[in-house]
Motif scaffolding. Structure first.
Motif, PDB file in Angstrom:
ATOM      1  N   ASP A 190      44.989   4.904 117.268  1.00  0.00           N
ATOM      2  CA  ASP A 190      46.317   4.534 117.726  1.00  0.00           C
ATOM      3  C   ASP A 190      46.912   5.661 118.571  1.00  0.00           C
ATOM      4  OD1 ASP A 190      48.770   2.799 117.513  1.00  0.00           O
ATOM      5  OD2 ASP A 190      49.512   4.751 116.877  1.00  0.00           O
ATOM      6  N   ARG A 191      47.528   5.279 119.654  1.00  0.00           N
ATOM      7  CA  ARG A 191      48.204   6.279 120.481  1.00  0.00           C
ATOM      8  C   ARG A 191      49.571   5.724 120.855  1.00  0.00           C
ATOM      9  NH1 ARG A 191      47.525  10.968 121.280  1.00  0.00           N
ATOM     10  NH2 ARG A 191      48.051  10.894 123.451  1.00  0.00           N
ATOM     11  N   THR A 201      43.317  12.281 120.481  1.00  0.00           N
ATOM     12  CA  THR A 201      42.356  11.207 120.319  1.00  0.00           C
ATOM     13  C   THR A 201      42.923  10.053 119.517  1.00  0.00           C
ATOM     14  OG1 THR A 201      41.556  12.240 118.310  1.00  0.00           O
ATOM     15  CG2 THR A 201      40.435  12.803 120.352  1.00  0.00           C
ATOM     16  N   GLY A 204      43.390  11.790 114.409  1.00  0.00           N
ATOM     17  CA  GLY A 204      43.763  12.797 113.419  1.00  0.00           C
ATOM     18  C   GLY A 204      44.360  12.224 112.141  1.00  0.00           C
ATOM     19  N   LEU A 205      45.354  11.347 112.280  1.00  0.00           N
ATOM     20  CA  LEU A 205      46.025  10.823 111.085  1.00  0.00           C
ATOM     21  C   LEU A 205      45.129   9.846 110.323  1.00  0.00           C
ATOM     22  CD1 LEU A 205      49.694  10.333 112.329  1.00  0.00           C
ATOM     23  CD2 LEU A 205      48.832  12.037 110.718  1.00  0.00           C
ATOM     24  N   ALA A 206      44.299   9.111 111.060  1.00  0.00           N
ATOM     25  CA  ALA A 206      43.342   8.220 110.381  1.00  0.00           C
ATOM     26  C   ALA A 206      42.406   9.052 109.504  1.00  0.00           C
ATOM     27  CB  ALA A 206      42.554   7.405 111.401  1.00  0.00           C
ATOM     28  N   PHE A 231      55.810  14.349 107.075  1.00  0.00           N
ATOM     29  CA  PHE A 231      54.565  13.759 106.570  1.00  0.00           C
ATOM     30  C   PHE A 231      54.333  14.295 105.166  1.00  0.00           C
ATOM     31  CE2 PHE A 231      52.583  11.398 109.986  1.00  0.00           C
ATOM     32  CZ  PHE A 231      53.311  11.805 111.089  1.00  0.00           C
TER      33      PHE A 231
HETATM   34  P1  ADP Z   1      46.707  12.291 118.195  1.00  0.00           P
HETATM   35  O1  ADP Z   1      47.720  13.343 117.865  1.00  0.00           O
HETATM   36  O2  ADP Z   1      45.365  12.841 118.539  1.00  0.00           O
HETATM   37  O3  ADP Z   1      47.189  11.267 119.157  1.00  0.00           O
HETATM   38  P2  ADP Z   1      47.048  11.438 115.455  1.00  0.00           P
HETATM   39  O4  ADP Z   1      46.311  10.397 114.685  1.00  0.00           O
HETATM   40  O5  ADP Z   1      47.108  12.804 114.887  1.00  0.00           O
HETATM   41  O6  ADP Z   1      46.406  11.438 116.893  1.00  0.00           O
HETATM   42  O7  ADP Z   1      48.521  10.905 115.675  1.00  0.00           O
HETATM   43  C1  ADP Z   1      48.737   9.569 116.078  1.00  0.00           C
HETATM   44  C2  ADP Z   1      50.066   9.431 116.797  1.00  0.00           C
HETATM   45  O8  ADP Z   1      51.141   9.611 115.868  1.00  0.00           O
HETATM   46  C3  ADP Z   1      50.289  10.486 117.853  1.00  0.00           C
HETATM   47  O9  ADP Z   1      49.729  10.099 119.081  1.00  0.00           O
HETATM   48  C4  ADP Z   1      51.799  10.562 117.910  1.00  0.00           C
HETATM   49  O10 ADP Z   1      52.281   9.515 118.724  1.00  0.00           O
HETATM   50  C5  ADP Z   1      52.228  10.255 116.501  1.00  0.00           C
HETATM   51  N1  ADP Z   1      52.546  11.484 115.724  1.00  0.00           N
HETATM   52  C6  ADP Z   1      51.732  12.149 114.872  1.00  0.00           C
HETATM   53  N2  ADP Z   1      52.344  13.215 114.313  1.00  0.00           N
HETATM   54  C7  ADP Z   1      53.600  13.227 114.813  1.00  0.00           C
HETATM   55  C8  ADP Z   1      54.754  14.077 114.617  1.00  0.00           C
HETATM   56  N3  ADP Z   1      54.712  15.142 113.789  1.00  0.00           N
HETATM   57  N4  ADP Z   1      55.882  13.775 115.303  1.00  0.00           N
HETATM   58  C9  ADP Z   1      55.925  12.697 116.134  1.00  0.00           C
HETATM   59  N5  ADP Z   1      54.887  11.866 116.359  1.00  0.00           N
HETATM   60  C10 ADP Z   1      53.737  12.116 115.716  1.00  0.00           C
END
Ligand code: ADP
Length: 242
Positions: A190-191, A201, A204-206, A231
């Motif tokens: 997801d982006r 990419t 990260g969160l997945a 988080f």
């Molecule tokens: P990436 O950072 O590589 O795009 P992640 O899976 O880590 O992938 O995050 C997914 C999406 O969640 C990010 O693209 C961003 O839009 C949102 N996101 C993650 N962490 C934060 C944060 N601390 N503050 C705001 N948006 C965030």
């Protein structure tokens, strides 16, 4: 009966998940080799024929190198994701203080570049996979730094005991996340935010969620657009005798 039907459905779902994961692993693994070739020949062109290129040529080469780098990140991410279960280490006591210290060191450059200020409560020892927990802390901190908007990142890490679990939270003062997007961000690939401004990419969160779930925990976000995000995730506490 209803119960048996549900069990069948769950089993079918598990099997198709397992197949999907095998596919992700095989695909990403098999993509490594040709990508290595692309990258090394691009480097060779750069070093041996770089002088012969005009401005456009140099720019096109740069795009190709960037593209290959991005693909490398995605493949590494996919591999890490599909390895959470299969390549995980057995759980042992992990000192989150040490984990945070190491992650800070790894992120040193980003912290300095952004003037980030990270404060933390005393962090506990938990039961888990050291390597994987490092990835979780690193991803969350990296995001907290990346999605900070215009102001310098102010990040606060806390730990609260809740029965047999610890709740660890990472709060930032960044751009925040729209309510309807708060569930989606844990999905693979997801982006949300503009690709030009933030490179990532979407894995990260997945990966974090997958790792936390392997630790019988949960991960969630509370956020208000423009007002930062927190988080939080839970991890098993170390039994007193450990
Ligand atoms: P990436 O950072 O590589 O795009 P992640 O899976 O880590 O992938 O995050 C997914 C999406 O969640 C990010 O693209 C961003 O839009 C949102 N996101 C993650 N962490 C934060 C944060 N601390 N503050 C705001 N948006 C965030």
């Amino acid at each position: 009966s209803y119960e048996i039907e549900r069990e069948h459905r769950e089993q079918a779902l598990e099997e198709s998940n397992a197949r999907l994961e095998q596919f992700a692993y095989a695909a990403s693994h098999d993509l490594q080799e040709p990508l290595r070739m692309v990258s090394s020949y691009l480097r060779l062109i750069e070093s041996q024929y770089g002088d012969a290129l005009d401005g456009d040529g140099e720019e096109f080469l740069e795009f190709a190198v960037d593209g290959a780098d991005r693909m490398r990140e995605m493949i590494d991410g996919l591999l890490a994701y599909s390895r959470v279960e299969t390549r995980g280490d057995p759980f042992e006591p992990v000192d989150l203080e040490t984990v945070l210290e190491d992650v800070r060191q790894d992120l040193q450059l980003q912290i300095e570049d952004t003037n980030a200020e990270i404060t933390a409560a005393t962090l506990p020892r938990v039961k888990g996979d050291d390597n994987q927990l490092r990835q979780v802390v690193q991803n969350l901190l990296e995001n907290a730094i990346t999605y900070s908007g215009d102001s310098a990142p102010r990040i606060r890490i806390d730990a609260n005991r809740r029965k047999q679990k610890w709740v660890i939270s990472v709060r930032d003062n960044g751009i925040g996340i729209e309510p309807e997007e708060q569930d989606r961000i844990f999905d693979i690939f997801d982006r949300l935010h503009n690709r030009e401004e933030y490179e990532g990419t979407g894995l990260g969160l997945a990966l974090c969620q997958r790792i936390v779930e392997r630790h019988d925990g949960e991960i969630w976000v509370e956020s208000e657009p423009g007002n930062g995000s927190t988080f939080s995730f839970t991890l098993p506490a170390v039994a007193d005798r450990d």
